[in-house]
Design a protein around this motif. Structure first.
Motif, short mmCIF file in Angstrom:
data_model
loop_
_atom_site.label_atom_id
_atom_site.label_comp_id
_atom_site.label_asym_id
_atom_site.label_seq_id
_atom_site.Cartn_x
_atom_site.Cartn_y
_atom_site.Cartn_z
N GLN A 27 5.55 -43.54 66.48
CA GLN A 27 6.71 -43.12 65.86
C GLN A 27 6.32 -41.62 65.00
OE1 GLN A 27 8.03 -45.88 63.13
NE2 GLN A 27 9.26 -46.99 64.65
N THR A 40 8.43 -38.12 66.16
CA THR A 40 9.41 -37.94 65.01
C THR A 40 8.44 -36.63 64.28
OG1 THR A 40 10.01 -40.07 64.75
CG2 THR A 40 10.64 -38.41 62.92
N PHE A 47 9.58 -38.33 59.74
CA PHE A 47 8.93 -39.53 59.44
C PHE A 47 8.53 -39.91 58.28
CE2 PHE A 47 4.41 -41.71 59.62
CZ PHE A 47 4.80 -42.87 60.50
#
Length: 120
Positions: free
Chosen positions: A58, A62, A67
């Motif tokens: 992630q 991101t 994030f």
């Protein structure tokens, strides 16, 4: 005993045992520098949990600031009143009761099982 300039060879004031120990230590150091290690180099290893791998993926997908914002949003908030109540329970020995210990253990197991089962 007067020790001066040992590195420059001024070990004349050392007694014979000290002189032998010093020269032996120098020889060991020279041998260690001269011979390469015969062992294979040690390998470092890191094992990441699935949650860490997901978070890393992630983070790559991101932008950094977004994030961080998402991570903060996922953390449940706790009120100061709730913290105070938990502290009172800790100080009073509430969590030492067998029934409470059993309930806490059951909740921990439920949480662990829920995290380990695949999401549907």
């Amino acid at each position: 005993m007067d020790v001066r300039d040992i590195q420059g060879g001024g070990a004349q004031r050392l007694d014979p045992l000290q002189r032998d120990a010093l020269s032996g230590a120098r020889e060991v150091g020279k041998r260690a520098e001269a011979t390469p290690s015969e062992k294979a180099p040690a390998e470092d290893r890191v094992d990441l949990s699935e949650a860490a791998r997901t978070a890393a993926q992630q983070a790559e997908e991101t932008p950094e600031l977004e994030f961080a914002r998402q991570a903060l949003r996922s953390v449940p908030s706790i009120s100061p009143e709730r913290v105070a109540a938990i502290l009172r329970h800790l100080q009073s020995g509430y969590y030492q009761q067998p029934a409470i210990i059993k309930e806490i253990a059951e909740r921990i197991v439920e949480e662990m099982l829920a995290e380990s089962l695949p999401q549907q």
